[in-house]
Enzyme design. Sequence first.
Site, PDB file in Angstrom:
ATOM      1  N   ASP A 151     -10.348   2.048  -3.581  1.00 55.41           N
ATOM      2  CA  ASP A 151      -9.271   1.970  -2.593  1.00 55.41           C
ATOM      3  C   ASP A 151      -8.393   3.214  -2.733  1.00 55.41           C
ATOM      4  O   ASP A 151      -8.913   4.315  -2.839  1.00 55.41           O
ATOM      5  CB  ASP A 151      -8.502   0.660  -2.807  1.00 55.41           C
ATOM      6  CG  ASP A 151      -7.827   0.144  -1.550  1.00 55.41           C
ATOM      7  OD1 ASP A 151      -7.217   0.937  -0.819  1.00 55.41           O
ATOM      8  OD2 ASP A 151      -7.904  -1.069  -1.290  1.00 55.41           O
ATOM      9  N   GLU A 189       0.859  -1.194   0.000  1.00 52.76           N
ATOM     10  CA  GLU A 189       0.000   0.000   0.000  1.00 52.76           C
ATOM     11  C   GLU A 189       0.891   1.239   0.000  1.00 52.76           C
ATOM     12  O   GLU A 189       2.101   1.157   0.136  1.00 52.76           O
ATOM     13  CB  GLU A 189      -0.890   0.017   1.254  1.00 52.76           C
ATOM     14  CG  GLU A 189      -2.185  -0.781   1.132  1.00 52.76           C
ATOM     15  CD  GLU A 189      -3.336   0.059   0.584  1.00 52.76           C
ATOM     16  OE1 GLU A 189      -3.067   1.145   0.012  1.00 52.76           O
ATOM     17  OE2 GLU A 189      -4.503  -0.362   0.729  1.00 52.76           O
ATOM     18  N   ASN A 202      -9.789   5.546   2.941  1.00 48.57           N
ATOM     19  CA  ASN A 202      -8.928   5.315   1.785  1.00 48.57           C
ATOM     20  C   ASN A 202      -9.030   6.494   0.829  1.00 48.57           C
ATOM     21  O   ASN A 202      -9.758   7.451   1.072  1.00 48.57           O
ATOM     22  CB  ASN A 202      -9.349   4.020   1.064  1.00 48.57           C
ATOM     23  CG  ASN A 202      -8.455   2.848   1.405  1.00 48.57           C
ATOM     24  OD1 ASN A 202      -7.233   2.966   1.398  1.00 48.57           O
ATOM     25  ND2 ASN A 202      -9.056   1.709   1.727  1.00 48.57           N
TER      26      ASN A 202
END
Length: 332
Positions: free
Chosen positions: A238, A58, A189
């Site tokens: 996301d 991420e 997010n």
Amino acid sequence: HSVSRVRAASCYARRMTVGSNRKLYILESQGKSSGFFYGIKTMAEANLLFDYTGHLPECPTWSDAEQALYWADIMECEIHRYVPATGDHQILQFPEEVGCFALREKGGFIVALRSAIWLADSRGLLQHKICDNPSNPQLARFNDGGTDRDGRFYAGTFWGPGDYNGALLVRVDNQLRPKVIQCDIHGANGLAFSADKRWMYTSDTPNGVIYRTPLDADGEPGTREIFRLFKDGEGIPDGAAIDEEGCYWSALFDGWRVARFSPTGEQLAEYRLPVRCPTMVCFGGADMRTLFITTTRENMSADEVAKYPLSGAIFTLPVAVAGMKKRPFIER
């Protein structure tokens, strides 16, 4: 490939030479999406960044000064650094899950671990705790985050139980003062900021929605509004980034793709991936026209990983419009 390692107190360096440049193809589609395959016009070529798969990569972050990509592997408690020109790969180990981070103007990182937000040096050693996690860290870890155009740091949490929208969005200003600025979130997010500083974008992944929030002259948020809602089968939004035309690029988790949206929320293009769950995107490269895409294999069965072995890899995609550079975290 060949690998050599040098161990240190808090990190190790790993140099990797990839013997072959593995390539794949991603379909680019134009227009509004009502499904995955529609109106295909062109085919764009993308590459694996290098021979790597993580658990939950991420927060990809490009360092223009270093011409290097940083990212976190949340569940492995790591921050990675990779230099495309040399193949040098470094991994910094942290004591807890690394939800998100930003590079500091003074060097090192501001990093949101499960229990607290810290300043860390370039070796990953924790130096100063800024604040505790305002949520219950046993139930909500930090997740997505980054910086705004003034170099302030934002970190959102993910509410693990899922019984209500119990997550929060925290801002740390340039004087290291923390403040909770939004709530009523399940999983924070999609943080991104418009170039004119008028809008903050966020997504709530489990709830399938992207929001935008107006910002005043001091960067204080107003009332958020829905930017785009997602239907079943489209994937859920996301991590994200903004390009120079003000368009919002979203990694669509469970959607096999990355999509580009206009400032009014219209889908302009989509880029298909060979894995189900992209997690975040960022722009980088010398001309900021490379899109780096992190993906995950978290919570996947052994059968799915065997069928889609690139889950957890990082992809690069050349794009026509340059992205906005991320600001470092600025301390005053």
